[in-house]
Write a protein that holds these residues in place. Structure first.
Motif, short mmCIF file in Angstrom:
data_model
loop_
_atom_site.label_atom_id
_atom_site.label_comp_id
_atom_site.label_asym_id
_atom_site.label_seq_id
_atom_site.Cartn_x
_atom_site.Cartn_y
_atom_site.Cartn_z
N ARG A 119 0.83 -1.20 0.00
CA ARG A 119 0.00 0.00 0.00
C ARG A 119 0.87 1.26 0.00
NH1 ARG A 119 -1.52 3.95 3.08
NH2 ARG A 119 -0.16 3.20 4.75
N ILE A 120 1.92 1.26 0.83
CA ILE A 120 2.81 2.43 0.90
C ILE A 120 3.51 2.64 -0.44
CG2 ILE A 120 4.91 3.32 1.96
CD1 ILE A 120 4.03 1.91 4.56
N LEU A 121 4.01 1.56 -1.04
CA LEU A 121 4.70 1.67 -2.32
C LEU A 121 3.74 2.16 -3.40
CD1 LEU A 121 7.18 1.26 -4.09
CD2 LEU A 121 6.55 -1.15 -4.32
N PHE A 122 2.52 1.63 -3.41
CA PHE A 122 1.52 2.05 -4.38
C PHE A 122 1.22 3.54 -4.21
CE2 PHE A 122 -2.63 2.77 -6.14
CZ PHE A 122 -2.71 1.93 -7.24
N GLU A 123 1.08 3.98 -2.98
CA GLU A 123 0.79 5.39 -2.71
C GLU A 123 1.91 6.28 -3.22
OE1 GLU A 123 -1.07 7.19 1.15
OE2 GLU A 123 1.12 7.25 1.37
N GLU A 124 3.15 5.88 -2.94
CA GLU A 124 4.29 6.69 -3.37
C GLU A 124 4.42 6.74 -4.88
OE1 GLU A 124 7.52 4.85 -1.35
OE2 GLU A 124 7.15 5.87 0.54
N LEU A 141 -8.72 -0.41 -2.43
CA LEU A 141 -8.82 -1.85 -2.27
C LEU A 141 -7.65 -2.39 -1.45
CD1 LEU A 141 -10.07 -4.21 -5.06
CD2 LEU A 141 -8.29 -4.96 -3.50
N LEU A 142 -6.45 -1.91 -1.74
CA LEU A 142 -5.27 -2.32 -0.97
C LEU A 142 -5.40 -1.90 0.50
CD1 LEU A 142 -2.06 -1.68 -3.13
CD2 LEU A 142 -2.62 -3.77 -1.87
N THR A 143 -5.94 -0.70 0.71
CA THR A 143 -6.12 -0.19 2.06
C THR A 143 -7.10 -1.05 2.85
OG1 THR A 143 -5.66 2.09 1.35
CG2 THR A 143 -6.82 1.81 3.44
N CYS A 144 -8.22 -1.41 2.22
CA CYS A 144 -9.22 -2.23 2.90
C CYS A 144 -8.71 -3.64 3.15
CB CYS A 144 -10.50 -2.28 2.06
SG CYS A 144 -11.39 -0.70 2.00
N PHE A 145 -7.96 -4.19 2.20
CA PHE A 145 -7.37 -5.52 2.38
C PHE A 145 -6.44 -5.52 3.58
CE2 PHE A 145 -3.87 -8.52 1.43
CZ PHE A 145 -4.58 -9.70 1.47
N ARG A 146 -5.61 -4.49 3.68
CA ARG A 146 -4.67 -4.39 4.80
C ARG A 146 -5.44 -4.35 6.13
NH1 ARG A 146 -3.23 -0.22 8.00
NH2 ARG A 146 -4.51 1.18 6.75
#
Length: 240
Positions: free
Chosen positions: A62-67, A199-204
């Motif tokens: 999620r962090i990598l995707f955000e960056e 979606l990544l955030t909710c999965f986390r």
């Protein structure tokens, strides 16, 4: 450098995953014979480790995707706060007190339901990321790794349920719960990126719940501790 270093251990996981596991049951694939011979506490510990690793990798993804893809102007809390990750068809404890009050059977049912609810959405995320022109290989590999580990965790929870409750668990749910998906279809590239990020955030978040519920189960078998004491040991708090 920081983006890549967090994933270096991920490349070693195929080797790490074999250490300390009985050769007859490294991936929980034989639910009828080999895996059921493993002691219950060891099965629970292994499931907990799987859940913890899945949560850690999902957070790094999620962090990598955000960056990589989320503009600075959109990296605000309202992006996450404005989205409801839990869907009505999945019944999960609504508070820490409620989680502590439910039985081991329903706690395991909640864990298995959460895991199965993400099978479809995670496959959809993989397909979406494959269409990105500039998605880093480490992000693509990470999401594929998450899918494989999620399937493995599902197998482990099925075996664990049978051992803990002394009953046969359902290996394959005939009607798997429908996982979280955005209410509206994306209308353009930016909307698709935002959808994948949410979606990544909710999965986390859901994997953190899975990890915490499994830790609560272990506490019940050892220290008779509460979810509040489990949370004190975790760096990240469980957000309902």
């Amino acid at each position: 450098a920081n983006q890549t270093s967090g994933y270096m251990w991920l490349l070693l996981w195929p080797c790490r995953g074999m250490l300390g596991y009985p050769p007859a049951c490294r991936e929980w694939t034989d639910t009828s014979r080999k895996c059921t011979n493993i002691p219950l506490d060891e099965l629970l510990e292994r499931a907990m480790q799987h859940a913890e690793l899945i949560y850690q990798v999902s957070e790094e993804s999620r962090i990598l995707f955000e960056e990589m893809f989320i503009p600075l102007s959109m990296r605000s809390q309202h992006l996450q706060r404005g989205q409801k990750c839990n869907i009505n068809s999945i019944s999960i404890p609504g508070s820490k007190v409620e989680a502590e009050s439910i039985s081991d059977k329903w706690l395991l049912h909640t864990v298995l339901t959460l895991i199965r609810s993400w099978m479809g959405p995670l496959l959809g995320l993989q397909a979406s990321l494959d269409q990105y022109d500039n998605a880093p290989a480490v992000l693509l590999e990470g999401t594929h790794w998450l899918m494989g580990r999620l399937r493995s965790l599902e197998q482990g929870v099925v075996v664990l349920t049978g051992k803990l409750l002394d009953e046969d668990a359902v290996v394959a749910d005939p009607l798997p719960p429908e996982g979280w998906m955005p209410a509206d279809s994306p209308q353009g590239p930016l909307e698709s990126v935002i959808r994948d990020y949410i979606l990544l955030t909710c999965f986390r978040k859901d994997m953190h719940k899975v990890e915490t519920f499994l830790k609560l189960l272990r506490c019940r078998r050892t220290d008779n501790c509460s979810l509040f004491s489990v949370e004190k040991k975790n760096k990240n708090k469980l957000n309902y």
